[in-house]
Design an enzyme around this catalytic site. Structure first.
Site, PDB file in Angstrom:
ATOM      1  N   ASP A   1       0.815  -1.218   0.000  1.00 33.17           N
ATOM      2  CA  ASP A   1       0.000   0.000   0.000  1.00 33.17           C
ATOM      3  C   ASP A   1       0.849   1.269   0.000  1.00 33.17           C
ATOM      4  OD1 ASP A   1      -2.138  -1.712   0.201  1.00 33.17           O
ATOM      5  OD2 ASP A   1      -2.907  -0.908   2.092  1.00 33.17           O
TER       6      ASP A   1
ATOM      7  N   HIS B   1       3.571  -1.829   3.591  1.00 32.54           N
ATOM      8  CA  HIS B   1       3.438  -0.425   3.216  1.00 32.54           C
ATOM      9  C   HIS B   1       4.757   0.123   2.677  1.00 32.54           C
ATOM     10  CE1 HIS B   1       0.109  -1.090   6.039  1.00 32.54           C
ATOM     11  NE2 HIS B   1      -0.506  -0.120   5.404  1.00 32.54           N
TER      12      HIS B   1
END
Length: 283
Positions: A99, A246
């Site tokens: 992400d 992430h």
């Protein structure tokens, strides 16, 4: 480093969403409709002198709404994928997702690690970043990875309460940017920090996307030591797990880079006999 046994796999079966609404209108969904109906019902109870019943109904309906919004694993407002739907060849599989990119500080290194391991991943990108770095969006796609929609501005604190028009803009712009690079709209939408919105699913359906969250997170979106991040993944690792990592944060704030964490996770997956995939509902 030698290429590991991890590899791509497109043999996972498709899941047809039962939540597709008609073009141009939001379909009525049972739970949101019931929660809306509870509001005037509670007012009527209070007006009739049944204060305790009215307040209890009001409190219960709001509690259900908030739990459905803030727990990523729930599908109370529409179908939300939290695991791979099936395992077809006996090999344990996980879906690797990343992400918050693209980011010139972190994306190139992540792509190099994925190349070394021979792994495909799904990058859930933020539209504002994709607009600033279209070359990274193109590079992700050119290396065979999947692009998913992670909203345009990543409104982490307010996504759950956005009205339909603003929610539409958050999805539409990022899908447009992805389509400009790949020629196809994204198939997946991941809400910021996994928060749901009662209007999300019909809007995502209208844009041809299904909603996905995760079943294992390293919590690397906040400051956490690398060893703890890997252990968090390992404790939740089972066949069909959807992993979320992430990028886009300052490596100096963690003491490690997103690429270093990705490499550690992939090494652990390899040693445990898992195969990492990027899943498409059309596969």
């Amino acid at each position: 480093m030698e290429t590991s046994s991890l590899g791509t796999d497109d043999s996972l079966g498709a899941v047809e969403s039962p939540w597709v609404g008609r073009r141009g209108r939001l379909p009525v969904r049972p739970l949101p409709a019931l929660l809306v109906a509870c509001q005037p019902a509670s007012v009527l109870l209070v007006a009739s002198g049944l204060w305790s019943w009215g307040l209890a109904l009001l409190g219960l309906s709001h509690a259900i709404l908030l739990v459905g919004i803030f727990v990523p694993a729930l599908s109370w407002f529409g179908r939300t994928h939290t695991r791979l739907p099936m395992q077809v060849d006996g090999r344990p599989k996980v879906w690797l997702t990343i992400d918050d990119g693209p980011d010139p500080r972190t994306t190139p290194e992540l792509l190099e690690v994925l190349d070394r391991f021979g792994v495909r991943a799904t990058f859930f990108v933020i539209g504002d970043k994709a607009r600033r770095h279209p070359e990274l969006l193109a590079e992700i796609a050119a290396r065979g990875h999947q692009l998913g929609n992670h909203s345009t501005s990543h409104p982490a604190g307010t996504f759950w309460c956005l009205p339909p028009q603003q929610l539409e803009r958050e999805l539409q712009e990022t899908s447009r940017l992805i389509r400009a690079v790949t020629g196809s709209p994204p198939e997946w939408f991941r809400p910021p920090v996994g928060h749901q919105n009662p209007f999300l699913h019909p809007i995502a359906d209208r844009h041809g996307m299904q909603v996905v969250t995760w079943s294992a997170s390293a919590w690397d979106g906040v400051s956490i030591p690398l060893e703890r991040a890997v252990r968090r993944i390992e404790r939740r690792l089972t066949p069909g797990t959807i992993l979320v990592l992430h990028e886009g944060y300052d490596p100096g704030s963690r003491g490690y880079t997103p690429a270093a964490l990705l490499e550690a996770v992939l090494e652990r997956l390899t040693s445990d006999g898992y195969s990492a995939v990027a899943w498409s509902p059309r596969d």
